[in-house]
Design an enzyme around this catalytic site. Structure first.
Site, PDB file in Angstrom:
ATOM      1  N   LEU A  33       0.805  -1.220   0.000  1.00 23.69           N
ATOM      2  CA  LEU A  33       0.000   0.000   0.000  1.00 23.69           C
ATOM      3  C   LEU A  33       0.840   1.273   0.000  1.00 23.69           C
ATOM      4  O   LEU A  33       1.916   1.330   0.601  1.00 23.69           O
ATOM      5  CB  LEU A  33      -0.921  -0.003   1.222  1.00 23.69           C
ATOM      6  CG  LEU A  33      -1.821  -1.242   1.335  1.00 23.69           C
ATOM      7  CD1 LEU A  33      -2.656  -1.175   2.620  1.00 23.69           C
ATOM      8  CD2 LEU A  33      -2.723  -1.390   0.123  1.00 23.69           C
ATOM      9  N   HIS A  37      -3.542   4.178  -2.398  1.00 19.15           N
ATOM     10  CA  HIS A  37      -4.481   3.251  -1.758  1.00 19.15           C
ATOM     11  C   HIS A  37      -5.109   3.900  -0.522  1.00 19.15           C
ATOM     12  O   HIS A  37      -6.309   3.801  -0.283  1.00 19.15           O
ATOM     13  CB  HIS A  37      -3.761   1.985  -1.280  1.00 19.15           C
ATOM     14  CG  HIS A  37      -3.135   1.167  -2.362  1.00 19.15           C
ATOM     15  ND1 HIS A  37      -1.771   1.064  -2.511  1.00 19.15           N
ATOM     16  CD2 HIS A  37      -3.674   0.401  -3.334  1.00 19.15           C
ATOM     17  CE1 HIS A  37      -1.501   0.253  -3.534  1.00 19.15           C
ATOM     18  NE2 HIS A  37      -2.639  -0.156  -4.054  1.00 19.15           N
ATOM     19  N   ASP A 150      -6.423   3.917 -12.506  1.00 15.79           N
ATOM     20  CA  ASP A 150      -6.777   2.866 -13.455  1.00 15.79           C
ATOM     21  C   ASP A 150      -8.120   3.242 -14.076  1.00 15.79           C
ATOM     22  O   ASP A 150      -9.170   2.677 -13.724  1.00 15.79           O
ATOM     23  CB  ASP A 150      -6.836   1.521 -12.734  1.00 15.79           C
ATOM     24  CG  ASP A 150      -5.499   1.177 -12.111  1.00 15.79           C
ATOM     25  OD1 ASP A 150      -4.610   0.746 -12.845  1.00 15.79           O
ATOM     26  OD2 ASP A 150      -5.321   1.392 -10.886  1.00 15.79           O
TER      27      ASP A 150
HETATM   28  P1  AMP Z   1      -3.860  -1.992  -6.904  1.00 15.33           P
HETATM   29  O1  AMP Z   1      -3.358  -2.419  -5.574  1.00 15.33           O
HETATM   30  O2  AMP Z   1      -2.792  -1.509  -7.824  1.00 15.33           O
HETATM   31  O3  AMP Z   1      -4.789  -2.999  -7.531  1.00 15.33           O
HETATM   32  O4  AMP Z   1      -4.763  -0.709  -6.636  1.00 15.33           O
HETATM   33  C1  AMP Z   1      -5.871  -0.774  -5.778  1.00 15.33           C
HETATM   34  C2  AMP Z   1      -6.696   0.472  -5.949  1.00 15.33           C
HETATM   35  O5  AMP Z   1      -5.912   1.627  -5.654  1.00 15.33           O
HETATM   36  C3  AMP Z   1      -7.193   0.649  -7.402  1.00 15.33           C
HETATM   37  O6  AMP Z   1      -8.533   1.118  -7.367  1.00 15.33           O
HETATM   38  C4  AMP Z   1      -6.247   1.680  -7.950  1.00 15.33           C
HETATM   39  O7  AMP Z   1      -6.808   2.450  -8.995  1.00 15.33           O
HETATM   40  C5  AMP Z   1      -6.009   2.543  -6.723  1.00 15.33           C
HETATM   41  N1  AMP Z   1      -4.771   3.306  -6.884  1.00 15.33           N
HETATM   42  C6  AMP Z   1      -3.548   2.821  -7.215  1.00 15.33           C
HETATM   43  N2  AMP Z   1      -2.645   3.821  -7.330  1.00 15.33           N
HETATM   44  C7  AMP Z   1      -3.319   4.965  -7.083  1.00 15.33           C
HETATM   45  C8  AMP Z   1      -2.955   6.357  -7.054  1.00 15.33           C
HETATM   46  N3  AMP Z   1      -1.707   6.758  -7.312  1.00 15.33           N
HETATM   47  N4  AMP Z   1      -3.914   7.261  -6.760  1.00 15.33           N
HETATM   48  C9  AMP Z   1      -5.185   6.861  -6.515  1.00 15.33           C
HETATM   49  N5  AMP Z   1      -5.591   5.576  -6.515  1.00 15.33           N
HETATM   50  C10 AMP Z   1      -4.682   4.643  -6.798  1.00 15.33           C
END
Ligand code: AMP
Length: 280
Positions: A33, A37, A150
């Site tokens: 995280l 996140h 994303d």
């Molecule tokens: P992940 O662990 O990469 O699957 O991400 C989990 C959630 O966090 C997803 O909804 C991502 O779009 C969001 N997320 C990842 N990086 C960012 C960021 N830099 N800013 C905002 N949300 C993010």
């Protein structure tokens, strides 16, 4: 500080879920995280009476050539951050729990998964929609929180929730960035020092296109070319795609008029980074 309950199985989830105060907010993640996140978690805590976070590095959304095994993990740190943030329930299912022997039922959105990330990562969104549908079915949240980082994923999940009549509000949060503009991502840890410095070029290219738009440029091709010029000027960056698309349909534009999604994927060394910006 609140008690963070941690569970693994669907059965444990079902029991724990039954005593959570409503409305329940849910944040699905793959762990490792960062502030991105945590911005979703914070929002979930503000808007819901209880918050469930899942950590699951979902094998079905990775291609065989992808970085599944190398994907960074630090459960102890994640746990601590979620405890501090006030999360109620942390669900860490195992791949065997999620995909037991004989598993063969998939959730697949069609048209919206074809361009952009879907075109470059065949099967990726089928893995995403399937796992998110399974997580939603189990957690039964009233709200689920995703990052605009994303952008296509948010569009695909919104489509799935509408098409399958899931009574869940999808809340999308802005991209959290490092000081130089690089969008936070668990994958940024793969970058060496030089690549890390060069990585700010993604956001720079988006800002340059936005600035051209603000000055009156409405040709999608011109905006794409502005971005392309900036990426190709960075020797460590290798462009995969640049898109200037309609925000809702994700179809490529000729002329920019309504709400527009500028997005791109760029390799720095072996690390693939994505970023985007919305305007109009
Ligand atoms: P992940 O662990 O990469 O699957 O991400 C989990 C959630 O966090 C997803 O909804 C991502 O779009 C969001 N997320 C990842 N990086 C960012 C960021 N830099 N800013 C905002 N949300 C993010």
């Amino acid at each position: 500080m609140n008690e963070l309950q941690e569970i693994v199985t669907f059965e444990e989830l079902r029991i724990a879920r039954a005593s959570l105060p409503e409305p329940v907010g849910f944040v699905p993640t793959m762990g490792f995280l960062h502030e991105g996140h945590l911005s979703l978690v914070k929002r979930a805590c503000e808007q819901s009476a209880s918050v469930v976070v899942s950590i699951f590095v979902n094998p079905t959304q990775f291609a065989p050539t992808d970085d599944l095994d190398a994907y960074p993990r630090d459960l102890e740190r994640d746990r601590e951050l979620l405890r501090e943030a006030g999360v109620d329930l942390l669900w860490i299912p195992t791949p065997e729990e999620m995909y037991p022997p004989g598993f063969q039922t998939w959730v697949e959105a069609e048209k919206i998964t074809k361009p952009l990330e879907g075109a470059k990562r065949p099967g990726h969104f089928r893995g995403v929609t399937t796992v998110v549908a399974k997580l939603f079915n189990a957690v039964q949240p009233q709200m689920a929180f995703f990052g605009q980082k994303d952008a296509q994923q948010v569009a695909v999940i919104r489509r799935m929730v509408r098409d399958l009549n899931m009574p869940i509000e999808i809340v999308a949060s802005p991209i959290i960035r490092e000081r130089d503009g690089l969008a936070m991502s668990s994958r940024n840890t793969y970058l060496n020092e030089a690549e890390r410095q060069a990585a700010s070029v993604l956001y720079k290219s988006l800002l340059a296109a936005q600035s051209a738009y603000k000055k009156g440029e409405r040709s999608a091709d011109s905006l794409r070319r502005v971005m392309e010029g900036i990426i190709t000027d960075e020797p460590l960056a290798r462009l995969e795609y640049i898109s200037c698309a309609d925000y809702d349909s994700l179809e490529e534009l000729t002329v920019v008029s309504g709400k527009t999604l500028l997005s791109l994927a760029v390799y720095l060394g072996r690390t693939r980074l994505i970023d985007n910006l919305v305007f109009g």
